[in-house]
Design a protein around this motif. Structure first.
Motif, PDB file in Angstrom:
ATOM      1  N   ALA A 222      16.497  37.955  12.472  1.00 45.69           N
ATOM      2  CA  ALA A 222      17.595  38.624  13.107  1.00 45.69           C
ATOM      3  C   ALA A 222      17.249  39.905  13.563  1.00 45.69           C
ATOM      4  O   ALA A 222      17.889  40.624  14.042  1.00 45.69           O
ATOM      5  N   GLU A 223      15.818  41.077  12.186  1.00 46.39           N
ATOM      6  CA  GLU A 223      16.060  42.058  12.693  1.00 46.39           C
ATOM      7  C   GLU A 223      14.837  42.320  13.862  1.00 46.39           C
ATOM      8  O   GLU A 223      14.842  42.928  14.531  1.00 46.39           O
ATOM      9  N   ALA A 224      13.832  41.292  13.853  1.00 43.22           N
ATOM     10  CA  ALA A 224      12.454  41.018  15.064  1.00 43.22           C
ATOM     11  C   ALA A 224      13.812  40.760  16.547  1.00 43.22           C
ATOM     12  O   ALA A 224      14.122  41.458  17.543  1.00 43.22           O
ATOM     13  N   ARG A 225      15.176  39.857  16.481  1.00 36.46           N
ATOM     14  CA  ARG A 225      15.681  40.278  17.455  1.00 36.46           C
ATOM     15  C   ARG A 225      16.594  41.072  18.043  1.00 36.46           C
ATOM     16  O   ARG A 225      16.562  41.618  18.739  1.00 36.46           O
ATOM     17  N   ARG A 226      17.076  42.205  17.154  1.00 39.67           N
ATOM     18  CA  ARG A 226      17.643  43.091  17.063  1.00 39.67           C
ATOM     19  C   ARG A 226      16.425  44.407  17.137  1.00 39.67           C
ATOM     20  O   ARG A 226      16.866  44.846  18.637  1.00 39.67           O
TER      21      ARG A 226
ATOM     22  N   ASP B 177      13.589  43.726  36.818  1.00 40.11           N
ATOM     23  CA  ASP B 177      12.440  43.523  37.923  1.00 40.11           C
ATOM     24  C   ASP B 177      10.739  43.229  37.240  1.00 40.11           C
ATOM     25  O   ASP B 177       9.983  43.018  37.627  1.00 40.11           O
ATOM     26  N   GLN B 178      10.794  45.315  36.721  1.00 38.70           N
ATOM     27  CA  GLN B 178       9.462  45.208  36.763  1.00 38.70           C
ATOM     28  C   GLN B 178       9.000  45.078  34.788  1.00 38.70           C
ATOM     29  O   GLN B 178       7.897  45.504  34.515  1.00 38.70           O
ATOM     30  N   THR B 179       9.934  44.671  34.367  1.00 36.78           N
ATOM     31  CA  THR B 179       9.786  44.741  33.517  1.00 36.78           C
ATOM     32  C   THR B 179       9.420  43.305  32.261  1.00 36.78           C
ATOM     33  O   THR B 179      10.211  41.961  33.060  1.00 36.78           O
ATOM     34  N   THR B 180       8.226  42.882  31.780  1.00 38.25           N
ATOM     35  CA  THR B 180       8.046  41.279  31.587  1.00 38.25           C
ATOM     36  C   THR B 180       8.202  41.846  29.898  1.00 38.25           C
ATOM     37  O   THR B 180       8.006  42.385  29.472  1.00 38.25           O
ATOM     38  N   THR B 181       8.135  40.085  29.371  1.00 36.02           N
ATOM     39  CA  THR B 181       8.213  39.740  28.485  1.00 36.02           C
ATOM     40  C   THR B 181       7.434  40.412  27.557  1.00 36.02           C
ATOM     41  O   THR B 181       8.031  40.864  26.326  1.00 36.02           O
ATOM     42  N   ALA B 182       6.159  40.185  27.800  1.00 34.56           N
ATOM     43  CA  ALA B 182       5.163  41.008  26.982  1.00 34.56           C
ATOM     44  C   ALA B 182       5.467  42.305  26.451  1.00 34.56           C
ATOM     45  O   ALA B 182       5.046  43.141  26.030  1.00 34.56           O
ATOM     46  N   GLU B 183       5.467  43.223  27.596  1.00 32.99           N
ATOM     47  CA  GLU B 183       6.359  44.464  27.191  1.00 32.99           C
ATOM     48  C   GLU B 183       7.061  44.664  26.175  1.00 32.99           C
ATOM     49  O   GLU B 183       7.049  45.358  25.720  1.00 32.99           O
ATOM     50  N   ILE B 184       8.360  43.951  26.612  1.00 32.49           N
ATOM     51  CA  ILE B 184       9.440  44.138  25.909  1.00 32.49           C
ATOM     52  C   ILE B 184       9.015  43.577  23.937  1.00 32.49           C
ATOM     53  O   ILE B 184       9.063  44.676  23.435  1.00 32.49           O
ATOM     54  N   ALA B 185       8.393  42.444  23.912  1.00 29.73           N
ATOM     55  CA  ALA B 185       7.441  42.203  23.211  1.00 29.73           C
ATOM     56  C   ALA B 185       6.720  43.548  21.930  1.00 29.73           C
ATOM     57  O   ALA B 185       6.810  43.701  20.900  1.00 29.73           O
TER      58      ALA B 185
ATOM     59  N   ASN C  41       4.863  40.170  18.582  1.00 29.68           N
ATOM     60  CA  ASN C  41       4.009  39.336  19.497  1.00 29.68           C
ATOM     61  C   ASN C  41       5.271  38.088  20.444  1.00 29.68           C
ATOM     62  O   ASN C  41       6.350  38.333  20.873  1.00 29.68           O
ATOM     63  N   GLU C  42       4.009  37.801  21.852  1.00 32.55           N
ATOM     64  CA  GLU C  42       5.103  37.372  23.189  1.00 32.55           C
ATOM     65  C   GLU C  42       5.984  36.074  22.546  1.00 32.55           C
ATOM     66  O   GLU C  42       7.438  35.607  23.092  1.00 32.55           O
ATOM     67  N   ARG C  43       4.844  35.053  21.458  1.00 32.87           N
ATOM     68  CA  ARG C  43       5.402  33.516  21.222  1.00 32.87           C
ATOM     69  C   ARG C  43       6.789  34.446  20.581  1.00 32.87           C
ATOM     70  O   ARG C  43       7.767  33.092  20.502  1.00 32.87           O
ATOM     71  N   THR C  44       7.100  34.865  19.570  1.00 30.16           N
ATOM     72  CA  THR C  44       8.046  36.157  18.957  1.00 30.16           C
ATOM     73  C   THR C  44       9.194  35.908  19.885  1.00 30.16           C
ATOM     74  O   THR C  44      10.752  36.180  19.930  1.00 30.16           O
ATOM     75  N   PHE C  45       9.142  36.811  20.750  1.00 29.84           N
ATOM     76  CA  PHE C  45       9.822  36.843  21.686  1.00 29.84           C
ATOM     77  C   PHE C  45      10.419  35.762  22.271  1.00 29.84           C
ATOM     78  O   PHE C  45      11.465  35.273  22.658  1.00 29.84           O
TER      79      PHE C  45
END
Length: 195
Positions: A6-10, A26-34, A40-44
Motif C-alpha cells: 500500500a505504501e509503495a502504491r501511494r 508523455d515525457q515521463t517514463t515508468t522508470a522515472e516514476i519508479a 524498482n520498475e518491476r514494482t511499478f
C-alpha cells in the motif's frame, strides 16, 4: 524503500503525479516514476499495468461505492435522486483524496490520450450505474439516460468543486442537480407551451 504494498502504491501515485505536472505525461517514463518513488520498475508494474492507470487508481472503489449506494437507496426515489445520493457517497472518496484528485483532473484535461482513457472509464462506470438502476426496476432506456445524465452532472460538480473549493463537493452536487432539474423543467414547460 517502502515496506508495504500500500505504501509503495501511494508513493508511485505521488511520484507519477509530480512528474506528470513537472514534465508532462508523455515525457515521463515508468522508470522515472519508479525511481522517484524509490522502488524498482518491476514494482511499478506489480501495481499498475501502464503509466495511464496510475491516474485511474481507485476507479473500481468508486464504481463499487456508487453501485452499492444505488442498490441501498430507499425505495420510492426517482432515478436522479438515487444517483444524487450515490454521487454524494462517491464524492466523499474524492474529497478524502483531494490532494490527488485536483491535480489529476488538470493532468487529464491537458493530455488527449488521458482524456480518451477517462471517456472509456466513464462509459464503463455509467454502464454499471445503469445496470444498478435496472436492478431497482428502472426501465432500460430511462436507466441508461439517467446514468449518463447523472454522470455528466457529477463530472460538472467535480469541476466546479475544483474551481471553487470554498464550497464542499456535496454543495456543488446539490447545486448541479438543482440546476439540472430546473433546466429540465424549463425545457418541458417551454415545449408544452410551444405545442
Amino acid at each position: 524503500m517502502p515496506r508495504s504494498g500500500a505504501e509503495a502504491r501511494r508513493r508511485l501515485r505521488q511520484a507519477a503525479l509530480e512528474l506528470y505536472r513537472e514534465r508532462g505525461f508523455d515525457q515521463t517514463t515508468t522508470a522515472e516514476i519508479a525511481a522517484r518513488a524509490d522502488v524498482n520498475e518491476r514494482t511499478f508494474f506489480r501495481h499498475f499495468p501502464d503509466k495511464r492507470e496510475v491516474l485511474f487508481d481507485g476507479q473500481a472503489d468508486l464504481r463499487d461505492a456508487l453501485t452499492r449506494a444505488v442498490a441501498e437507496a430507499p425505495d420510492g426515489l426517482e432515478p436522479l435522486d438515487v444517483l444524487l445520493g450515490a454521487f454524494r457517497e462517491g464524492g466523499r472518496i474524492l474529497e478524502e483524496n483531494r490532494p490527488f484528485s485536483e491535480p489529476r483532473q488538470e493532468i487529464i484535461a491537458a493530455t488527449p490520450t488521458l482524456r480518451e482513457r477517462e471517456l472509456a472509464k466513464a462509459a464503463a462506470l455509467t454502464d454499471a450505474l445503469a445496470d444498478a438502476l435496472r436492478r431497482r426496476g428502472v426501465a432500460d432506456r430511462l436507466a441508461a439516460l439517467a446514468a449518463q445524465t447523472g454522470w455528466a452532472a457529477f463530472h460538472h460538480a467535480v469541476q466546479a468543486w475544483i474551481d471553487d473549493p470554498s464550497q464542499s463537493l456535496d454543495a456543488h452536487l446539490s447545486q448541479t442537480f438543482a440546476d439540472l432539474r430546473a433546466l429540465t423543467g424549463h425545457y418541458v414547460r417551454g415545449s408544452r407551451g410551444a405545442g
